[in-house]
Scaffold this active site. Structure first.
Site, PDB file in Angstrom:
ATOM      1  CE  LYS A   1      -3.065   2.580   3.101  1.00  0.00           C
ATOM      2  NZ  LYS A   1      -3.725   2.658   4.319  1.00  0.00           N
TER       3      LYS A   1
ATOM      4  CB  ILE B   1      -4.138  -2.741  12.421  1.00  0.00           C
ATOM      5  CG1 ILE B   1      -5.393  -3.405  12.369  1.00  0.00           C
ATOM      6  CG2 ILE B   1      -2.756  -3.491  12.696  1.00  0.00           C
ATOM      7  CD1 ILE B   1      -5.288  -4.392  11.005  1.00  0.00           C
TER       8      ILE B   1
END
Ligand SMILES: Cc1cc2nc3c(=O)[nH]c(=O)nc-3n(C[C@H](O)[C@H](O)[C@H](O)COP(=O)(O)OP(=O)(O)OC[C@H]3O[C@@H](n4cnc5c(N)ncnc54)[C@H](O)[C@@H]3O)c2cc1C
Length: 508
Positions: free
Chosen positions: A79, A347
């Site tokens: 990403k 996260i």
């Protein structure tokens, strides 16, 4: 030296529970500490959460995990940032990337030089993204692990992965190092009658698991931190009104894109996260503006491929627990709060909370100053992220639906109001050391959402006009050079870290 905290009980085996178990056992070992994780398959996990931000690389490398192996096992992709589509206005898009824009000059950040150039050329669309290598690579669908070199653009990245597989991966890791897993539904939490400290948890089959320290990773309910200790919750839904998500994975159709896409919708936004084996999708919305059924229908009508399951509705209240650490209980993950997934921060908050806690580990007992310090640090993290996310909704030209009119007109925290005023007037972002979102993020999102600063730092005027043009041109060339020759994201994965699912999948 003997520790007064010896038995650590982690309640919950979602991403938060296993991330905590893995870094605790790695940091503390299992020789002096007993680490037990209790989870209930019957209750299950939240089952979404796929996009991350770059610090996850430090977490994995702290564990000594091989990156290619982890990518293969979790069906991960790389990403380079988030593409925001239709946020400023319909038809407009921009990328919030991970590496800096341009090169600082004499300690002054690039955006000041960019804005001088922008004003001299008479305005127009802001195109600062062309000075950023991850943006360029993302737009071309390319990826490579590029060595960081001084004076050259970086290609900082994070991952998109199947969070359930990641938890399973970390479970194997943790159990190998000595974490003991107990399957069971906790039905009772026992406390010391004088201090209120948690002493043990009891499962439905009558097992008692004792501990000195309890890490609450039980998800939204906060079994220990809230249901037992009644710590309280700071509700931010007046600033972040999203309270539902409809989530559904679908078959992947296109080449794997190296970024997450967040598309603004009539009453919220939709995520699209490409993984090796599927595409994750979800519509995050506020049910004052669209019903659950309508949101599901809207989501299903906008998938690229065939849905792989029935859509699930997740309900939440944005905010944070008043104290992340209360008595001998520390909440991590959804038990500590939730700010909606727009910038993929949950996260990360598990990772940063676990490391902050390890740094202050209460070997000698629960010193209130240490507890307060931890809570202050967590509060800062949440506050900084909260303001950053609100800015995406507040700074927009969209007023085409009741939802967008509402968020455009809503009140915002003073801290964000000050930041927006300062940026608009000066190009300064007021970012500082412990902030998760720094200069590049604020510049990307505020300009992407349509805010144009009226001025820049006077140091930028000290540069000769020709020198400024040369500086910008040479950085732009360096960005092009950095990306030229990189393979497509999918080719890179196929070559280095393809999962079994990807090997089976033929594109096109
Ligand atoms: C819509 C949505 C999208 C998201 N997207 C992202 C994203 O893109 N990126 C990101 O970083 N984060 C994202 N998140 C957040 C991410 O999913 C969570 O932060 C992460 O999965 C951690 O969840 P958790 O482990 O805290 O909770 P859960 O997954 O809910 O796990 C809770 C655990 O506690 C156990 N448990 C609960 N009660 C008991 C009991 N009585 N007895 C025994 N065990 C019990 C459960 O069995 C389970 O194992 C998203 C969240 C939502 C809601």
């Amino acid at each position: 030296m003997q520790s007064v905290v010896k038995k650590i009980v982690i309640v919950g085996g979602g991403t938060a529970g296993w991330m905590t178990a893995a870094c605790f056992v790695k940091a503390l070992g299992s020789h002096f500490y007993d680490i037990t994780l209790v989870e209930s398959e019957e209750i299950g996990t939240v089952g979404v959460g796929e996009a991350t931000i770059p610090p996850i690389i430090q977490y994995n490398s702290f564990l000594g995990i091989d990156e290619n192996d982890f990518i293969r096992e979790t069906n991960a992709t790389f990403k380079l940032g988030i593409e925001f589509v239709d946020w400023r206005r319909k038809g407009h898009s921009y990328i919030h990337p991970f590496s800096v824009f341009g090169k600082d000059i004499d300690g002054f950040t690039f955006q000041h030089y960019y804005f001088r150039h922008y004003m001299e050329r008479g305005g127009g669309e802001i195109d600062i993204g062309k000075y950023n290598a991850p943006t360029e690579a993302a737009l071309q669908g390319r990826f490579g692990r590029v060595k960081s070199e001084p004076g050259k653009p970086d290609l900082t990245y994070a991952f998109q992965f199947d969070a359930a597989l990641y938890a399973r991966y970390l479970r194997r890791y943790s159990e190998k190092l000595g974490v003991v897993r107990q399957e069971g539904r906790i039905v009772k939490v026992n406390q010391n009658p004088e201090t209120g400290y948690v002493t043990s948890v009891q499962t439905s089959d009558d097992r008692t698991i004792e501990g000195d320290l309890f890490i609450d990773c039980s998800g939204f309910r906060g079994l220990l931190i809230e249901e037992t200790l009644k710590t309280g919750y700071t509700d931010w839904s007046h600033w972040l009104p999203m309270n539902r998500a409809a989530a559904v994975p679908c078959d992947r159709t296109d080449e794997l894109l190296p970024y997450t896409r967040a598309t603004a919708r009539e009453a919220g936004w939709q995520w699209r996260i490409p993984l090796q084996h599927r595409t994750g999708n979800g519509y995050v919305f506020c049910n004052d503006f669209i019903s659950e059924d309508e949101a599901v229908e809207s989501l299903l009508s906008r998938l690229d491929g065939k849905p792989q399951a029935d859509p699930r509705i997740l309900r939440f209240v944005t905010g944070r627990r008043n104290k992340a650490w209360n008595k001998n209980v520390v909440a991590l993950g959804l038990a500590s709060g939730f700010l909606e997934p727009l910038e993929s921060t949950s996260i990360h908050l598990v990772q940063s909370g676990a490391f902050k806690f390890l740094a202050l580990f209460p070997r000698h007992g629960f010193n209130p100053h240490i507890v307060d310090e931890y809570n202050r640090q967590i509060e800062h993290d949440y506050d900084n992220i909260k303001d950053f996310i609100i800015a995406h909704y507040k700074v927009t030209e969209r007023d085409d639906t009741p939802f967008w009119r509402h968020v455009q007109q809503m009140s915002i925290p003073d801290s964000l109001r000050d930041r927006l005023d300062v940026f608009r007037a000066t190009s300064q972002t007021l970012s500082r050391e412990p902030d998760l979102f720094r200069e590049v993020s604020w510049v990307a999102v505020l300009t992407g959402q349509g805010m144009v600063p009226q001025d820049y730092h006077p140091a930028a005027d000290a540069m000769d006009s020709d020198d400024l043009r040369v500086h910008l041109g040479s950085w732009r060339n360096a960005v092009i050079e950095r990306v030229k020759g990189l393979p497509s994201h999918e080719d890179f994965i196929r070559r280095h870290c393809a999962s079994e699912a990807l090997k089976m999948h033929q594109t096109g």
